[in-house]
Scaffold this motif. Structure first.
Motif, PDB file in Angstrom:
ATOM      1  N   ARG A   1       0.839  -1.205   0.000  1.00  0.00           N
ATOM      2  CA  ARG A   1       0.000   0.000   0.000  1.00  0.00           C
ATOM      3  C   ARG A   1       0.870   1.250   0.000  1.00  0.00           C
TER       4      ARG A   1
ATOM      5  N   ASP B   1      -1.835   4.193   3.138  1.00  0.00           N
ATOM      6  CA  ASP B   1      -2.586   3.122   2.471  1.00  0.00           C
ATOM      7  C   ASP B   1      -3.429   3.672   1.320  1.00  0.00           C
TER       8      ASP B   1
ATOM      9  N   ALA C   1     -14.306  -6.670  -1.914  1.00  0.00           N
ATOM     10  CA  ALA C   1     -13.589  -7.658  -1.105  1.00  0.00           C
ATOM     11  C   ALA C   1     -14.334  -8.018   0.177  1.00  0.00           C
TER      12      ALA C   1
ATOM     13  N   ASN D   1     -15.303  -3.148   3.609  1.00  0.00           N
ATOM     14  CA  ASN D   1     -14.707  -2.234   2.642  1.00  0.00           C
ATOM     15  C   ASN D   1     -15.773  -1.395   1.962  1.00  0.00           C
TER      16      ASN D   1
ATOM     17  N   ASP E   1      -6.958   1.429   0.476  1.00  0.00           N
ATOM     18  CA  ASP E   1      -6.953  -0.034   0.581  1.00  0.00           C
ATOM     19  C   ASP E   1      -7.083  -0.428   2.046  1.00  0.00           C
TER      20      ASP E   1
ATOM     21  N   GLN F   1      -8.369  -3.266   3.389  1.00  0.00           N
ATOM     22  CA  GLN F   1      -8.171  -4.680   3.702  1.00  0.00           C
ATOM     23  C   GLN F   1      -8.860  -5.035   5.017  1.00  0.00           C
TER      24      GLN F   1
ATOM     25  N   THR G   1     -11.574  -7.191   6.550  1.00  0.00           N
ATOM     26  CA  THR G   1     -12.324  -8.388   6.190  1.00  0.00           C
ATOM     27  C   THR G   1     -12.988  -9.071   7.378  1.00  0.00           C
TER      28      THR G   1
ATOM     29  N   LYS H   1      -6.458  -2.158  11.586  1.00  0.00           N
ATOM     30  CA  LYS H   1      -5.953  -2.633  10.302  1.00  0.00           C
ATOM     31  C   LYS H   1      -5.299  -3.993  10.432  1.00  0.00           C
TER      32      LYS H   1
ATOM     33  N   PRO I   1      -0.843  -5.871   5.611  1.00  0.00           N
ATOM     34  CA  PRO I   1      -1.112  -5.854   4.173  1.00  0.00           C
ATOM     35  C   PRO I   1      -0.693  -7.154   3.503  1.00  0.00           C
ATOM     36  N   SER I   2      -1.375  -7.487   2.448  1.00  0.00           N
ATOM     37  CA  SER I   2      -1.014  -8.657   1.648  1.00  0.00           C
ATOM     38  C   SER I   2      -0.756  -8.223   0.227  1.00  0.00           C
TER      39      SER I   2
ATOM     40  N   ARG J   1      -1.053  -8.128  -3.751  1.00  0.00           N
ATOM     41  CA  ARG J   1      -2.164  -8.328  -4.685  1.00  0.00           C
ATOM     42  C   ARG J   1      -1.605  -8.344  -6.110  1.00  0.00           C
TER      43      ARG J   1
END
Length: 333
Positions: free
Chosen positions: A16, A91, A126, A130, A198, A200, A202, A327, A330-331, A333
């Motif tokens: 990010r 981000d 996602a 989000n 972003d 993220q 979830t 948060k 991060p992963s 993408r």
């Protein structure tokens, strides 16, 4: 020409942050990245792009406001003649053309201290969380009372009010805007794309903590400026207490003497959720998404109440507020 500086802040933002800095290097006259203890190579990556890096002393409690102030101070050391400063969260990616559009708007309107545009969620599909973020950021165009973490500001105006309040763990941008408006500055939201965010987000626990943080911000903001003409976040705090505490207490407290009929008041929450859903649907969101948004806005009064209670208990017992993190790491993408 009016010069633009940029301050990005972050911690362990991974890809990010890379997208964020790549989107602004070469677009602003000076870029400063403020890092608050990253262990993912963020500092090294920023330096590889030629970005000036400020590493915060973490022995002092971290807040985003403190990070922005540190970046702003370093910017002015590098470029004392800066006219405008763009603040952005690490981000977020700044969309092409935004910096020039924002600069032009501030140049054309000397009464404006802040301009912002449309922040969008990069991956709204996602998760419903989000999507909720994306709807929240869809605010009216025109003169506004506040901005978010992404905004371009007039350097002279920020200096006039001594920057962000570093004691705030959330809601520092709207609080800054209160002080700016008290000095007769104006805040304006342009009809333009500004950044891609972003989140993220979830998991339900992330959403709960984010709502809890919002409640803390509402409480602190109303405590600081609730008696001012702006009545900053007074209505928002009042709604939290009514929906999060007063109505449940009335329902449960009178259940015995009403033979359970007070439980019918739970329908108020359904009505509230449906009204909010209609509002979102009226803005063009799909009915299913709008219903989820209405539901989470209604249920959100409970974690927001938790945040309100945390602020007031800390205030009463003179305890230091700590950042409420939501948060995930991060992963790629």
């Amino acid at each position: 020409m009016n010069t633009i500086g940029l301050v990005a802040i972050g911690r362990n933002e991974g890809d990010r942050l890379q997208r964020c800095l790549k989107s602004v290097v070469g677009q602003a006259d000076a870029v400063v990245y403020v890092d608050s203890g990253s262990t993912d190579g963020s500092v090294e990556f920023a330096q590889s792009l030629g970005v000036e890096v400020v590493v915060l002393d973490l022995s002092i409690p971290f807040t985003a406001a403190r990070a922005r102030n540190a970046g702003f101070e370093r910017l002015l050391q590098l470029q004392p003649d800066l006219t405008f400063v763009q603040f952005v969260d690490g981000d977020c990616e700044v969309v092409p053309g935004w910096l020039e559009m924002a600069r032009q708007a501030l140049s054309d309107r000397p009464d404006l201290a802040v301009v912002c545009g449309r922040r969008r969620e990069r991956f709204p599909e996602a998760s419903i969380y989000n999507q909720i973020c994306d709807i929240e950021w869809d605010t009216p165009v025109g003169e506004a009372t506040a901005c978010g973490g992404d905004a371009m500001m007039r350097v002279a105006a920020v200096q006039q009010v001594n920057g962000f309040n570093p004691s705030l763990i959330a809601g520092e941008e709207p609080e800054l805007c209160v002080r700016l408006r008290q000095q007769d500055w104006k805040i304006f939201r342009l009809d333009a794309e500004m950044t891609l965010h972003d989140a993220q987000m979830t998991q339900f626990s992330q959403w709960w903590k984010r709502s809890q943080r919002s409640g803390h911000a509402f409480a602190q903001g109303s405590w600081m400026h609730g008696r001012s003409p702006q009545q900053h976040w007074v209505k928002e705090s009042r709604r939290i207490w009514i929906w999060g505490l007063v109505i449940p207490v009335v329902i449960l407290g009178t259940a015995g003497i009403t033979s359970g009929f007070s439980l019918l008041l739970l329908a108020l929450y359904l009505v509230s959720a449906l009204r909010t859903a209609r509002y979102a649907q009226g803005k063009g969101y799909e009915p299913g998404v709008a219903r989820w948004y209405g539901w989470f806005c209604t249920v959100g009064k409970f974690p927001e109440l938790q945040g309100q209670l945390q602020f007031h208990l800390r205030r009463i017992f003179h305890r230091q507020a700590t950042l409420i993190e939501y948060k995930s790491a991060p992963s790629s993408r």
